[in-house]
Write an enzyme that holds these catalytic residues in place. Structure first.
Site, PDB file in Angstrom:
ATOM      1  N   LYS A   1     -15.571  -6.644   5.031  1.00  0.00           N
ATOM      2  CA  LYS A   1     -14.526  -7.351   5.781  1.00  0.00           C
ATOM      3  C   LYS A   1     -14.583  -7.042   7.270  1.00  0.00           C
ATOM      4  O   LYS A   1     -14.810  -5.901   7.663  1.00  0.00           O
ATOM      5  CB  LYS A   1     -13.151  -6.955   5.247  1.00  0.00           C
ATOM      6  CG  LYS A   1     -12.961  -7.310   3.787  1.00  0.00           C
ATOM      7  CD  LYS A   1     -11.582  -6.882   3.327  1.00  0.00           C
ATOM      8  CE  LYS A   1     -11.419  -7.086   1.832  1.00  0.00           C
ATOM      9  NZ  LYS A   1     -10.212  -6.424   1.308  1.00  0.00           N
TER      10      LYS A   1
ATOM     11  N   ARG B   1      -1.970  -5.757  -7.920  1.00  0.00           N
ATOM     12  CA  ARG B   1      -0.764  -6.541  -7.656  1.00  0.00           C
ATOM     13  C   ARG B   1      -0.562  -7.645  -8.683  1.00  0.00           C
ATOM     14  O   ARG B   1       0.537  -7.924  -9.110  1.00  0.00           O
ATOM     15  CB  ARG B   1      -0.831  -7.187  -6.266  1.00  0.00           C
ATOM     16  CG  ARG B   1      -0.729  -6.224  -5.127  1.00  0.00           C
ATOM     17  CD  ARG B   1      -1.148  -6.858  -3.844  1.00  0.00           C
ATOM     18  NE  ARG B   1      -2.534  -7.286  -3.923  1.00  0.00           N
ATOM     19  CZ  ARG B   1      -3.249  -7.746  -2.904  1.00  0.00           C
ATOM     20  NH1 ARG B   1      -2.684  -7.847  -1.724  1.00  0.00           N
ATOM     21  NH2 ARG B   1      -4.503  -8.094  -3.054  1.00  0.00           N
TER      22      ARG B   1
ATOM     23  N   HIS C   1       0.845  -1.203   0.000  1.00  0.00           N
ATOM     24  CA  HIS C   1       0.000   0.000   0.000  1.00  0.00           C
ATOM     25  C   HIS C   1       0.878   1.249   0.000  1.00  0.00           C
ATOM     26  O   HIS C   1       0.600   2.208  -0.727  1.00  0.00           O
ATOM     27  CB  HIS C   1      -0.862   0.075   1.275  1.00  0.00           C
ATOM     28  CG  HIS C   1      -1.953  -0.943   1.379  1.00  0.00           C
ATOM     29  ND1 HIS C   1      -2.123  -1.732   2.496  1.00  0.00           N
ATOM     30  CD2 HIS C   1      -2.946  -1.282   0.527  1.00  0.00           C
ATOM     31  CE1 HIS C   1      -3.180  -2.509   2.328  1.00  0.00           C
ATOM     32  NE2 HIS C   1      -3.698  -2.269   1.139  1.00  0.00           N
TER      33      HIS C   1
ATOM     34  N   SER D   1      -2.713  -7.538   3.437  1.00  0.00           N
ATOM     35  CA  SER D   1      -3.012  -7.330   4.860  1.00  0.00           C
ATOM     36  C   SER D   1      -3.445  -8.648   5.492  1.00  0.00           C
ATOM     37  O   SER D   1      -3.070  -8.967   6.624  1.00  0.00           O
ATOM     38  CB  SER D   1      -4.127  -6.303   5.026  1.00  0.00           C
ATOM     39  OG  SER D   1      -3.781  -5.088   4.448  1.00  0.00           O
TER      40      SER D   1
HETATM   41  O1  PNS Z   1      -8.757  -2.541   0.504  1.00  0.00           O
HETATM   42  P1  PNS Z   1     -10.035  -3.086  -0.057  1.00  0.00           P
HETATM   43  O2  PNS Z   1     -10.784  -3.858   1.000  1.00  0.00           O
HETATM   44  O3  PNS Z   1      -9.839  -3.891  -1.318  1.00  0.00           O
HETATM   45  O4  PNS Z   1     -10.935  -1.804  -0.444  1.00  0.00           O
HETATM   46  C1  PNS Z   1     -12.236  -1.941  -0.938  1.00  0.00           C
HETATM   47  C2  PNS Z   1     -12.971  -0.592  -0.868  1.00  0.00           C
HETATM   48  C3  PNS Z   1     -12.954  -0.057   0.552  1.00  0.00           C
HETATM   49  C4  PNS Z   1     -12.301   0.406  -1.783  1.00  0.00           C
HETATM   50  C5  PNS Z   1     -14.459  -0.833  -1.329  1.00  0.00           C
HETATM   51  O5  PNS Z   1     -15.035  -1.835  -0.529  1.00  0.00           O
HETATM   52  C6  PNS Z   1     -15.307   0.435  -1.242  1.00  0.00           C
HETATM   53  O6  PNS Z   1     -15.203   1.296  -2.082  1.00  0.00           O
HETATM   54  N1  PNS Z   1     -16.112   0.536  -0.171  1.00  0.00           N
HETATM   55  C7  PNS Z   1     -16.985   1.679   0.063  1.00  0.00           C
HETATM   56  C8  PNS Z   1     -18.454   1.318  -0.238  1.00  0.00           C
HETATM   57  C9  PNS Z   1     -18.697   1.299  -1.744  1.00  0.00           C
HETATM   58  O7  PNS Z   1     -18.629   2.300  -2.424  1.00  0.00           O
HETATM   59  N2  PNS Z   1     -19.022   0.096  -2.261  1.00  0.00           N
HETATM   60  C10 PNS Z   1     -19.301  -0.120  -3.668  1.00  0.00           C
HETATM   61  C11 PNS Z   1     -18.048  -0.487  -4.427  1.00  0.00           C
HETATM   62  S1  PNS Z   1     -18.380  -0.794  -6.132  1.00  0.00           S
END
Ligand code: PNS
Length: 164
Positions: free
Chosen positions: A41, A92, A17, A130
């Site tokens: 998560k 990645r 990250h 993570s």
């Molecule tokens: O680090 P991650 O868990 O891969 O990040 C995922 C994240 C936080 C970017 C995604 O879950 C997100 O954007 N969450 C906010 C809610 C949202 O907008 N959900 C719709 C995504 S299409």
């Protein structure tokens, strides 16, 4: 002003990250690192703790145009409200692609103005996640080199696992 938004769970931030964050910081006048409250998560660190760990890391690396926030709700709504030029996601490996592609297209469907760009970390960091770092830490393994030092300390403390 070009404003980037780098969202994620960051539970916790890894060196992968950090590498993406440093690359993104060079591309924008301002980069907002946004820790999501609403994702599927289960996190071991609270949003406040994740924000604090990111802030410490950003300070240690003197990334002066980077700001860390927690955000609730839809990413695209946050991006629109803050006049973001582009959302940054790290890619990645091919295995990341399917989810990232789906998310970028869904976000575009929700708000066509929101652009997503992908950055790749240094190849020697591409295997870090993570989830795996937490598992290694929980089982008493070495995590130095995978996460910033302040994060390694916090993770061991959180899991109550002393350094061997
Ligand atoms: O680090 P991650 O868990 O891969 O990040 C995922 C994240 C936080 C970017 C995604 O879950 C997100 O954007 N969450 C906010 C809610 C949202 O907008 N959900 C719709 C995504 S299409």
């Amino acid at each position: 002003m070009r404003k980037g938004l780098y969202p994620g769970s960051f539970d916790p931030i890894t060196n992968g990250h950090l590498d993406v964050l440093q690359r993104a910081a060079k591309l924008f006048d301002e980069l907002i690192v946004a820790v999501a409250l609403d994702n599927q998560k289960a996190s071991i660190f609270s949003v406040e703790e994740r924000v604090a760990l990111l802030e410490e890391t950003v300070k240690l690396h003197q990334l002066e145009n980077v700001r860390v926030v927690g955000f609730k709700g839809l990413l695209v709504e946050y991006a629109m409200q803050h006049q973001v030029t582009a959302v940054v996601r790290g890619l990645r490996a091919v295995s990341d692609f399917e989810f990232e592609f789906q998310m970028a297209l869904m976000n575009r469907k929700l708000h066509p103005e929101v652009e997503t760009i992908f950055l790749t970390p240094k190849e020697e960091l591409t295997y870090i996640s993570s989830r795996i770092v937490k598992e290694i830490a929980r089982l008493g393994g070495e995590i130095e080199g995978f996460v910033p030092d302040n994060v390694a300390l916090a993770l061991r403390a959180k899991l109550n696992v002393p350094k061997k």
